[in-house]
Design a protein around this motif. Structure first.
Motif, PDB file in Angstrom:
ATOM      1  N   ASP A 271     -29.770  -8.966 -20.375  1.00 27.77           N
ATOM      2  CA  ASP A 271     -30.964  -9.491 -19.707  1.00 27.77           C
ATOM      3  C   ASP A 271     -30.922  -9.264 -18.198  1.00 27.77           C
ATOM      4  N   LEU A 272     -29.790  -8.795 -17.689  1.00 21.80           N
ATOM      5  CA  LEU A 272     -29.651  -8.574 -16.252  1.00 21.80           C
ATOM      6  C   LEU A 272     -30.468  -7.366 -15.808  1.00 21.80           C
ATOM      7  N   ASP A 273     -30.991  -7.438 -14.593  1.00 24.82           N
ATOM      8  CA  ASP A 273     -31.603  -6.288 -13.938  1.00 24.82           C
ATOM      9  C   ASP A 273     -30.471  -5.563 -13.208  1.00 24.82           C
ATOM     10  N   PHE A 274     -29.928  -4.519 -13.825  1.00 25.89           N
ATOM     11  CA  PHE A 274     -28.748  -3.863 -13.280  1.00 25.89           C
ATOM     12  C   PHE A 274     -29.045  -3.169 -11.955  1.00 25.89           C
TER      13      PHE A 274
ATOM     14  N   ARG B 299     -27.992  -3.437  -6.068  1.00 24.93           N
ATOM     15  CA  ARG B 299     -28.467  -3.546  -4.681  1.00 24.93           C
ATOM     16  C   ARG B 299     -27.967  -4.810  -3.997  1.00 24.93           C
ATOM     17  N   GLY B 300     -27.367  -5.712  -4.766  1.00 23.34           N
ATOM     18  CA  GLY B 300     -26.823  -6.928  -4.169  1.00 23.34           C
ATOM     19  C   GLY B 300     -27.667  -8.162  -4.366  1.00 23.34           C
ATOM     20  N   ASP B 301     -28.630  -8.118  -5.284  1.00 25.14           N
ATOM     21  CA  ASP B 301     -29.489  -9.269  -5.556  1.00 25.14           C
ATOM     22  C   ASP B 301     -28.845 -10.109  -6.661  1.00 25.14           C
ATOM     23  N   HIS B 302     -28.275 -11.249  -6.284  1.00 24.89           N
ATOM     24  CA  HIS B 302     -27.582 -12.084  -7.268  1.00 24.89           C
ATOM     25  C   HIS B 302     -28.532 -12.938  -8.092  1.00 24.89           C
ATOM     26  N   ARG B 303     -29.821 -12.955  -7.748  1.00 21.42           N
ATOM     27  CA  ARG B 303     -30.748 -13.827  -8.473  1.00 21.42           C
ATOM     28  C   ARG B 303     -30.850 -13.445  -9.941  1.00 21.42           C
ATOM     29  N   THR B 304     -30.746 -12.152 -10.252  1.00 25.66           N
ATOM     30  CA  THR B 304     -30.826 -11.751 -11.652  1.00 25.66           C
ATOM     31  C   THR B 304     -29.652 -12.310 -12.449  1.00 25.66           C
ATOM     32  N   PHE B 305     -28.471 -12.355 -11.836  1.00 22.59           N
ATOM     33  CA  PHE B 305     -27.295 -12.931 -12.492  1.00 22.59           C
ATOM     34  C   PHE B 305     -27.464 -14.440 -12.659  1.00 22.59           C
ATOM     35  N   ASP B 306     -27.922 -15.091 -11.599  1.00 22.72           N
ATOM     36  CA  ASP B 306     -28.081 -16.544 -11.649  1.00 22.72           C
ATOM     37  C   ASP B 306     -29.148 -16.952 -12.654  1.00 22.72           C
ATOM     38  N   ASP B 307     -30.254 -16.198 -12.704  1.00 22.91           N
ATOM     39  CA  ASP B 307     -31.346 -16.550 -13.611  1.00 22.91           C
ATOM     40  C   ASP B 307     -30.975 -16.300 -15.072  1.00 22.91           C
TER      41      ASP B 307
END
Length: 334
Positions: free
Chosen positions: A129-132, A137-145
């Protein structure tokens, strides 16, 4: 623990070296004094999934992780700057079935945007489900969400490559180091599937900053982790920062050596011009200073085994720094 094989190590023949029955590729590399700088695996972001039990040579598709999931993770990460690896706690690795709860980490290693987040999951398929691309690019929001991730507040991660199915040096030299760290109470110690450069075993990756090390001994790991906690880089045994391509890794380490700068976040690679076999790399300091570093791609000789898993002799490429020049005035502004 010195991590060196005993007994005869190399057999010299005209212009080449081969393994004997008791030597390893790591022994040969050490005896030939092969340089470490500019040999780290490249990744802007690391994604780590806990997978206990045995690992095969291609661990994502040859462990007890579902192979179709491993292939899907490899495909999702391709071209994004994300490198996916499996981790497990040091110790014996009998197969007790799938763990009920798995640890997951993501770490971004580019200076100025460094972070390390952790999560746990019952279902490793949630990683799909992650936006790889965003993660790279360094956006941790995809991991957190996707995984309810949170900033990691514990000790730095000390990841030791131990995958003996990939190369026996990783098991012979890496697993004792990982076990020793665990016994010593290093809470961030994990075994990891593959960091590249078997011949530099034992190999280590430290997160969040992403510096890799080779020919590591336990006391070196202690110094490295102490440095991380203080925001410093230990140069002894350092292979480079995974955020940069290999010419940039060598250039950054050369500037650190020339200036004595050890602050982890102080230097960035801002430009790489040219192509093999020569690059001109611009390294910038957070205080505004710049350096131009000329890096040549050399060839390690004599030919030697690059892995214990092959009898073919190779001449590994090496990053040779031939000039470091501080830029001034207009030149420093590009």
């Amino acid at each position: 623990m010195g991590g060196r094989a005993t007994g005869p190590t190399v057999v010299s023949e005209p212009s080449q070296v081969r393994l004997t029955s008791v030597s390893t590729c790591a022994t040969v590399s050490r005896d030939l004094d092969e340089p470490l700088s500019g040999t780290a695996a490249t990744a802007t972001t690391w994604l780590l999934l806990e997978q206990p039990g045995p690992w095969g040579a291609r661990a994502l598709v040859s462990s007890h992780l579902e192979p179709s999931l491993g292939r899907a993770l490899e495909a999702a990460a391709e071209g994004t700057g994300v490198r996916v690896a499996l981790i497990r706690r040091p110790g014996r690795h009998a197969d007790f079935g799938a763990p009920a709860l798995r640890q997951v980490y993501a770490a971004h290693t580019v200076p100025g945007r460094v972070w390390l987040h952790g999560a746990t999951t019952h279902d490793p398929r949630r990683l799909l489900d992650l936006d790889f691309a965003a993660l790279g690019r360094g956006d941790h929001r995809t991991f957190d969400d996707a995984l309810c991730g949170r900033p990691h507040t514990g000790d730095p991660l000390a990841l030791v490559c131990t995958n003996g199915r990939r190369d026996r040096c990783c098991a012979l030299l890496g697993r004792p180091l990982a076990s020793r760290l665990a016994v010593a109470g290093v809470r961030g110690a994990w075994e990891v599937t593959h960091l590249g450069g078997h011949r530099f075993s034992p190999t280590l990756l430290v997160l969040p900053h992403g510096y890799a090390y080779g020919r590591v001994e336990a006391h070196t790991v202690t110094e490295v982790l102490h440095g991380v906690q203080e925001g410093r880089v230990v140069l002894q045994g350092c292979r480079g920062r995974s955020a940069w391509e290999r010419p940039g890794q060598a250039a950054e380490l050369a500037v650190r050596t020339a200036t004595g700068e050890d602050a982890a976040e102080a230097l960035s690679v801002v430009r790489t011009a040219g192509d093999a076999p020569r690059w001109e790399v611009t390294v910038a300091h957070a205080d505004g200073r710049h350096w131009e570093v000329v890096v040549d791609q050399g060839v390690s000789s004599p030919p030697r085994p690059e892995s214990c898993g092959t009898s073919v002799l190779g001449t590994p490429g090496r990053m040779d720094v031939v000039a470091v020049r501080e830029l001034t005035g207009a030149a420093s502004r590009g």
